[in-house]
Design an enzyme around this catalytic site. Structure first.
Site, mmCIF file in Angstrom:
data_model
loop_
_atom_site.group_PDB
_atom_site.id
_atom_site.type_symbol
_atom_site.label_atom_id
_atom_site.label_comp_id
_atom_site.label_asym_id
_atom_site.label_seq_id
_atom_site.Cartn_x
_atom_site.Cartn_y
_atom_site.Cartn_z
ATOM 1 N N TYR A 315 37.488 38.451 41.363
ATOM 2 C CA TYR A 315 38.711 39.113 41.859
ATOM 3 C C TYR A 315 38.874 40.457 41.142
ATOM 4 C CZ TYR A 315 39.825 34.214 43.126
ATOM 5 O OH TYR A 315 39.796 32.931 43.613
ATOM 6 N N CYS A 411 49.398 35.722 37.382
ATOM 7 C CA CYS A 411 50.765 36.228 37.571
ATOM 8 C C CYS A 411 51.656 35.097 38.094
ATOM 9 C CB CYS A 411 50.782 37.418 38.530
ATOM 10 S SG CYS A 411 50.090 37.033 40.146
#
EC number: 2.1.1.-
Length: 456
Positions: A315, A411
């Site tokens: 990612y 997150c």
């Protein structure tokens, strides 16, 4: 149990906070959630929603105040949905965020032996956003309004300042608002899906002070663009890029896929540590630059690079963390599903003369297996997925790859905890460090270290 009725006014003591920062009052073990209430406060509240398993109340009066209570400095705080914790001291915010992580991993998850460090906070937890996405609308009297959305709605609160945005962004916002009125430029209507200007987006390089201004429009025709460009250039000399982004999707997505440069460069530059990055209007780049350096430094500490390791950055986006690690690694491989991001990552590697990097576009689980078949064996894998966490296929592939260490930035700690349970088959979750990337809000970023069980 004592009956609970809608519109009833009650008093009670707050015993806990939810992950959204709402105070919890219990009536015979039945929880009532009250925004803006703090632990140990005696409060008066009105019941505004009553469900089978919980209720929501509205704070009417604080009878006895917590030591953690402060007066919110923002005049829009009571209406705006951007911040949720301005009524709380910053120390209490950091404690609450760590407690969120403790609750998820120690109490709800099987990780009671994992060390959870204190939250890494900011010295000055204001004016930290290097990117502002400002919705544009019209008042009942057809005046242009710009600001942020009311809590849980798409009503724009017209405002002149925002205490978590870069100060320059609000100056740009206020001037653009004036010019849009002055030039009578058409403003997008969310209900009818017609007219032009939808959002104003402003990005600033934290270390370079280069600024990019983006007009998000419903359609390509933008007759007064040249007038606006000239006004912006004259008033804000540090603007190095002005763009038009076309979004005619009529969805909640802010930016469309097509952009045009109206003035200056296609990208702005910023630095993290010694590495320079090119950032376009569509690049993912962490919002809080000073905290990103602390986050990446913590990830680097967990990676324990000696210069001999192959690092896999999954990612990887525009290569931010992979390039940050490259000077201390033997080689960094980055994989990302967005083609433009991979191109940006390669450009950033070239700009920084980091030749020990390889970036490839594709699904992480597919690319990883290809690399494995070529004999590439990473010792450290970096994982930084979106809020939804990792795909199970990706985690299964990661277990087959079997690196010594996995450093997982998240997150959304709840999806990180879910993913950790799959990794726990072969890995020990040694330590988690929360990092406050978004002060005054309930969001928390975490970086976690997984070590292969046979390595301990």
């Amino acid at each position: 149990m004592e009956t609970i009725k809608k519109n009833e006014v009650k008093t009670g003591k707050v015993i806990d906070l939810t992950h959204e920062g709402h105070g919890v009052v219990k009536v015979d073990r039945y929880p009532i959630f009250i925004p803006n209430a703090l632990i140990d406060e005696e409060i008066k509240f009105k019941l505004i929603k009553v469900k089978k398993n919980f209720a929501i109340g509205k704070l009417i009066e604080v009878i006895s105040e917590s030591d953690d209570r402060v007066t919110p400095p923002c005049i829009y705080y009571a209406k705006c949905g951007g911040c949720q914790l301005q009524h709380m001291t910053y120390r209490a915010q950091l404690d609450m965020k760590r407690e969120q992580v403790v609750n998820l991993f120690h109490r709800k998850g099987p990780f009671e032996n994992t060390v959870i460090k204190e939250t890494i906070g900011m010295v000055n937890p204001w004016r930290y956003r290097n990117k502002s996405q400002i919705p544009v609308g019209q008042s009942n009297s057809n005046q242009v309004i710009m600001g942020f959305y009311r809590q849980r709605s798409h009503d724009i609160i017209d405002m002149d300042s925002c205490l978590i945005q870069d100060r320059q962004h609000q100056e740009v916002m206020n001037r653009v608002k004036y010019w849009l009125n002055e030039l009578n430029i058409s403003i997008y209507n969310e209900k009818t899906k017609t007219s032009l200007i939808r959002h104003l987006v402003v990005r600033t390089g934290y270390h370079t002070d280069e600024m990019m201004v983006i007009f998000v429009t419903n359609g390509a025709t933008f007759k007064q663009s040249e007038l606006l460009v000239n006004k912006l250039k004259k008033e804000f000399p540090n603007i190095t890029s002005i763009k038009q982004n076309i979004n005619n999707s009529h969805s909640n997505v802010i930016m469309g896929r097509q952009s045009m440069t109206l003035y200056g460069k296609d990208k702005i530059e910023d630095q993290l540590s010694e590495v320079t990055y090119h950032i376009s209007d569509l690049s993912f780049y962490q919002i809080n630059s000073s905290q990103t350096e602390k986050l990446y430094q913590q990830a680097l500490n967990y990676a324990q690079l000696t210069g001999k390791e192959i690092v896999l950055d999954t990612y990887c986006g525009i290569g931010t963390i992979g390039l940050y690690m490259a000077p201390l690694a033997k080689h960094v491989y980055g994989v990302e599903v967005v083609p433009q991001a991979i191109k940006d990552a390669e450009d950033n590697a070239t700009k920084n003369q980091l030749k020990n990097t390889t970036f490839e576009c594709g699904k992480a689980e597919d690319v990883i297996l290809t690399w494995k078949s070529q004999g590439i064996k990473p010792g450290v894998v970096m994982v930084d997925p979106p809020r939804k966490g990792c795909d199970e296929t990706f985690l299964t592939t990661l277990l087959k790859l079997n690196p010594k260490r996995i450093v997982y930035i998240s997150c959304n700690p709840s999806t990180q905890q879910r993913d950790a349970q799959i990794l726990a088959e072969q890995y020990e979750l040694v330590e988690i460090t929360p990092v406050d990337m978004f002060p005054q809000t309930t969001h928390i970023e975490t970086v976690a270290l997984f070590v292969r069980k046979d390595e301990e």
